[in-house]
Design a protein around this motif. Structure first.
Motif, mmCIF file in Angstrom:
data_model
loop_
_atom_site.group_PDB
_atom_site.id
_atom_site.type_symbol
_atom_site.label_atom_id
_atom_site.label_comp_id
_atom_site.label_asym_id
_atom_site.label_seq_id
_atom_site.Cartn_x
_atom_site.Cartn_y
_atom_site.Cartn_z
ATOM 1 N N ARG A 10 0.816 -1.220 0.000
ATOM 2 C CA ARG A 10 0.000 0.000 0.000
ATOM 3 C C ARG A 10 0.848 1.267 0.000
ATOM 4 O O ARG A 10 0.522 2.260 0.640
ATOM 5 C CB ARG A 10 -0.967 0.003 1.187
ATOM 6 C CG ARG A 10 -1.940 -1.160 1.169
ATOM 7 C CD ARG A 10 -2.924 -1.107 2.304
ATOM 8 N NE ARG A 10 -3.846 -2.231 2.252
ATOM 9 C CZ ARG A 10 -4.846 -2.426 3.105
ATOM 10 N NH1 ARG A 10 -5.049 -1.549 4.077
ATOM 11 N NH2 ARG A 10 -5.632 -3.469 2.991
ATOM 12 N N THR A 11 1.933 1.211 -0.720
ATOM 13 C CA THR A 11 2.807 2.378 -0.870
ATOM 14 C C THR A 11 3.717 2.114 -2.060
ATOM 15 O O THR A 11 3.638 1.060 -2.694
ATOM 16 C CB THR A 11 3.637 2.616 0.407
ATOM 17 O OG1 THR A 11 4.362 3.845 0.276
ATOM 18 C CG2 THR A 11 4.616 1.479 0.658
ATOM 19 N N VAL A 12 4.571 3.077 -2.378
ATOM 20 C CA VAL A 12 5.569 2.841 -3.423
ATOM 21 C C VAL A 12 6.501 1.736 -2.932
ATOM 22 O O VAL A 12 7.027 1.799 -1.821
ATOM 23 C CB VAL A 12 6.360 4.125 -3.730
ATOM 24 C CG1 VAL A 12 7.372 3.870 -4.831
ATOM 25 C CG2 VAL A 12 5.412 5.248 -4.127
ATOM 26 N N HIS A 13 6.684 0.722 -3.761
ATOM 27 C CA HIS A 13 7.345 -0.512 -3.311
ATOM 28 C C HIS A 13 8.571 -0.803 -4.173
ATOM 29 O O HIS A 13 8.495 -0.758 -5.404
ATOM 30 C CB HIS A 13 6.350 -1.672 -3.421
ATOM 31 C CG HIS A 13 6.910 -2.997 -3.011
ATOM 32 N ND1 HIS A 13 7.155 -3.326 -1.695
ATOM 33 C CD2 HIS A 13 7.280 -4.074 -3.745
ATOM 34 C CE1 HIS A 13 7.639 -4.558 -1.636
ATOM 35 N NE2 HIS A 13 7.731 -5.028 -2.863
ATOM 36 N N PRO A 14 9.731 -1.105 -3.543
ATOM 37 C CA PRO A 14 10.929 -1.424 -4.328
ATOM 38 C C PRO A 14 10.993 -2.909 -4.683
ATOM 39 O O PRO A 14 10.839 -3.770 -3.821
ATOM 40 C CB PRO A 14 12.065 -1.051 -3.375
ATOM 41 C CG PRO A 14 11.498 -1.313 -2.013
ATOM 42 C CD PRO A 14 10.023 -1.025 -2.100
ATOM 43 N N VAL A 15 11.224 -3.193 -5.943
ATOM 44 C CA VAL A 15 11.446 -4.567 -6.389
ATOM 45 C C VAL A 15 12.939 -4.727 -6.659
ATOM 46 O O VAL A 15 13.513 -4.006 -7.489
ATOM 47 C CB VAL A 15 10.645 -4.879 -7.667
ATOM 48 C CG1 VAL A 15 10.951 -6.296 -8.153
ATOM 49 C CG2 VAL A 15 9.156 -4.709 -7.417
#
Length: 204
Positions: free
Chosen positions: A179-184
């Motif tokens: 539920r937020t900007v997520h790093p892959v």
């Protein structure tokens, strides 16, 4: 095993089962989502240690430190730390890339469109962001949905290839639940020059 031991084991099993039944069930996944690619974290050096532009090399200690950060268990903290370290390394006499590229979204073999990854006026950065950001709407969240992208270093004469990255269904579900900007983390893909890709996934 004695009767007391059996009773004790049974009690422990009952407690474990009760605890398992009390755990909240994972929220059901939405049928369709909105997917955005917000930015990336790029290594301050090419795979061979050379800086992106110019003739110098990045200090091996900086690359070793980044490698250590990539092995942490918390991707958001690792991405933030690596981004800060990459920016610092890039500002200490090295020449960062000028990244641009594209990404294409697929459901199975069917393309849902290609988007440009670029930002007007953006130069010399290991932590690029993209205008927009590039977004796909009403995407079916099926097991075969995936993103494929590539980044390039814009140069005056010959552009340098930075790397390709792939984002799969599992990555998208993790971003949705964050539920937020997520790093892959994608540092184990291709040449390892693209370290993270920042994405957002929301019900749509």
């Amino acid at each position: 095993m004695g009767s007391r031991a059996l009773l004790g084991a049974a009690s422990l099993c009952g407690i474990a089962l009760a605890c398992a039944s009390c755990r909240p069930a994972a929220e059901p996944l939405p049928a369709r989502v909105r997917i955005s690619i917000d930015g990336a974290v790029i290594s301050p050096a090419k795979a061979d240690g050379r800086q992106w532009d110019g003739m110098g090399a990045v200090a091996p200690g900086a690359l070793t430190a980044i490698g250590g950060l990539l092995r942490t268990e918390h991707p958001a903290a690792a991405a933030a730390s690596v981004a800060g370290f990459a920016a610092e390394a890039a500002g200490s006499g090295t020449e960062p890339p000028e990244p641009f590229g594209s990404a294409e979204l697929f459901v199975g073999a069917r393309s849902l469109g290609r988007r440009t990854l670029d930002r007007s006026g953006q130069r010399d950065t290991c932590t690029p962001g993209w205008d927009g950001p590039p977004t796909w709407r009403r995407v079916p969240l099926t097991p075969d949905v995936h993103l494929s992208g590539e980044l390039i270093d814009r140069d005056l004469i010959h552009d340098d290839f930075i790397g390709r990255f792939a984002i799969n269904h599992g990555h998208l579900v993790a971003a949705l639940r964050a539920r937020t900007v997520h790093p892959v983390a994608v540092d184990n893909q291709a040449a390892g020059q693209v370290l993270f890709v920042w994405i957002e996934v929301w019900p749509d």
